[in-house]
Design an enzyme around this catalytic site. Structure first.
Site, PDB file in Angstrom:
ATOM      1  CE  LYS A  13      -2.275  -0.956   3.826  1.00  0.00           C
ATOM      2  NZ  LYS A  13      -1.696  -2.473   4.291  1.00  0.00           N
ATOM      3  NE  ARG A  88      -4.475  -1.417  10.352  1.00  0.00           N
ATOM      4  CZ  ARG A  88      -3.533  -0.826   9.441  1.00  0.00           C
ATOM      5  NH1 ARG A  88      -3.664   0.323   8.809  1.00  0.00           N
ATOM      6  NH2 ARG A  88      -2.476  -1.650   9.361  1.00  0.00           N
ATOM      7  NE  ARG A 127       7.520  -3.407   5.709  1.00  0.00           N
ATOM      8  CZ  ARG A 127       6.310  -3.118   5.476  1.00  0.00           C
ATOM      9  NH1 ARG A 127       5.595  -3.038   4.641  1.00  0.00           N
ATOM     10  NH2 ARG A 127       5.571  -3.231   6.911  1.00  0.00           N
ATOM     11  NE  ARG A 131       5.857  -0.534  10.438  1.00  0.00           N
ATOM     12  CZ  ARG A 131       4.912  -0.577   9.613  1.00  0.00           C
ATOM     13  NH1 ARG A 131       4.714  -0.212   8.412  1.00  0.00           N
ATOM     14  NH2 ARG A 131       3.861  -1.363  10.252  1.00  0.00           N
ATOM     15  NE  ARG A 142       1.928  -5.239  11.121  1.00  0.00           N
ATOM     16  CZ  ARG A 142       3.348  -4.955  10.561  1.00  0.00           C
ATOM     17  NH1 ARG A 142       4.264  -5.672  10.893  1.00  0.00           N
ATOM     18  NH2 ARG A 142       3.303  -4.532   9.262  1.00  0.00           N
TER      19      ARG A 142
HETATM   20  P1  ADP Z   1       0.725  -2.152   7.954  1.00  0.00           P
HETATM   21  O1  ADP Z   1      -0.259  -2.039   6.865  1.00  0.00           O
HETATM   22  O2  ADP Z   1       2.197  -2.697   7.297  1.00  0.00           O
HETATM   23  O3  ADP Z   1       0.366  -2.917   8.963  1.00  0.00           O
HETATM   24  P2  ADP Z   1       0.441   0.728   8.876  1.00  0.00           P
HETATM   25  O4  ADP Z   1       1.525   1.722   8.752  1.00  0.00           O
HETATM   26  O5  ADP Z   1      -0.685   1.167   7.845  1.00  0.00           O
HETATM   27  O6  ADP Z   1       1.173  -0.782   8.644  1.00  0.00           O
HETATM   28  O7  ADP Z   1       0.077   0.417  10.422  1.00  0.00           O
HETATM   29  C1  ADP Z   1       0.794   0.122  11.566  1.00  0.00           C
HETATM   30  C2  ADP Z   1      -0.140   0.000  12.759  1.00  0.00           C
HETATM   31  O8  ADP Z   1      -0.451   1.326  13.317  1.00  0.00           O
HETATM   32  C3  ADP Z   1      -1.047  -1.060  12.782  1.00  0.00           C
HETATM   33  O9  ADP Z   1      -0.692  -2.359  12.990  1.00  0.00           O
HETATM   34  C4  ADP Z   1      -1.830  -0.223  13.865  1.00  0.00           C
HETATM   35  O10 ADP Z   1      -1.620  -0.416  15.408  1.00  0.00           O
HETATM   36  C5  ADP Z   1      -1.965   1.218  13.734  1.00  0.00           C
HETATM   37  N1  ADP Z   1      -2.888   1.785  12.823  1.00  0.00           N
HETATM   38  C6  ADP Z   1      -2.654   2.225  11.479  1.00  0.00           C
HETATM   39  N2  ADP Z   1      -3.666   2.850  10.980  1.00  0.00           N
HETATM   40  C7  ADP Z   1      -4.489   2.366  11.856  1.00  0.00           C
HETATM   41  C8  ADP Z   1      -6.071   2.578  11.763  1.00  0.00           C
HETATM   42  N3  ADP Z   1      -6.812   2.928  10.649  1.00  0.00           N
HETATM   43  N4  ADP Z   1      -6.742   1.934  12.830  1.00  0.00           N
HETATM   44  C9  ADP Z   1      -6.182   1.526  13.812  1.00  0.00           C
HETATM   45  N5  ADP Z   1      -4.981   1.286  14.082  1.00  0.00           N
HETATM   46  C10 ADP Z   1      -4.057   1.893  12.845  1.00  0.00           C
END
Ligand code: ADP
Length: 184
Positions: A13, A88, A127, A131, A142
């Site tokens: 994404k 999400r 990658r 993190r 996740r």
């Molecule tokens: P990825 O898609 O690789 O898991 P993101 O950067 O989108 O990475 O998200 C990392 C973390 O940030 C998630 O595991 C969650 O803890 C938090 N997070 C991000 N966006 C949201 C969201 N829209 N709602 C709830 N938690 C979120």
């Protein structure tokens, strides 16, 4: 154009969002990036969400929705936005739709990237972004959270007839071409 880039962790994404941002000249709104920047800068929000991100679970809807609503009030989003990692949960999707509707707008398209689970894990592990949630254990959490809480968002938007499913396996430019075709 208001576009949601959707898919499990590791689906690409962030990579595709960057290309879309350049191509369509739209701002990028990644809730994950905003949370990580707040954690890095040790802001009150960052302190509140750090342990949640570290665990691989989701930040509560209330916090996410408030953050996004504040962010969207910025006029830079007036002509559209590429959402990445948001919404999400179905709760977040409903809140987003309400916010947009109140402003005479809507989500135009949701592009979801399909990638087999095995490849997702390999991509995240290779990658090397350093993190804290990129360990095998946290990736497993996740992916479970994605299936249980995030995938239902797809059905919600399928009912609105705006979902475009894209094969997310291939090279970055190939996938970007598929997205462009689906969006235009
Ligand atoms: P990825 O898609 O690789 O898991 P993101 O950067 O989108 O990475 O998200 C990392 C973390 O940030 C998630 O595991 C969650 O803890 C938090 N997070 C991000 N966006 C949201 C969201 N829209 N709602 C709830 N938690 C979120």
């Amino acid at each position: 154009m208001n576009l949601i880039l959707f898919g499990p962790p590791g689906a690409g994404k962030g990579t595709q969002a960057e290309k879309l941002v350049n191509h369509f000249d739209l701002p990028h709104l990644s809730t994950g990036n905003i949370f990580r920047a707040n954690i890095k800068n040790e802001t009150p929000l960052g302190k509140k969400v750090k342990s949640i991100l570290d665990s691989g679970k989701l930040v509560p809807d209330e916090t996410v929705v408030e953050l996004v609503a504040d962010e969207l009030d910025n006029e830079k989003y007036d002509n559209g936005v590429i959402f990445d990692g948001f919404p999400r949960t179905v709760g977040q999707a409903k809140a987003l739709d309400q916010y947009l509707e109140a402003n005479g707008k809507k989500v135009d398209t949701l592009v979801t990237l399909d990638v087999p689970e095995e490849e997702l894990v390999n991509r995240i592990l290779s990658r090397g972004q350093g993190r804290t949630d990129d360990t095998p254990e946290k990736i497993k959490t996740r992916l479970q959270v994605y299936k249980k809480e995030t995938e239902p968002v797809l059905n919600y938007y399928k009912e609105h007839g705006i979902v475009e499913e894209i094969d997310g396996v291939g090279n970055v430019d190939e996938i970007f071409d598929r997205i462009k075709k689906a969006v235009s």
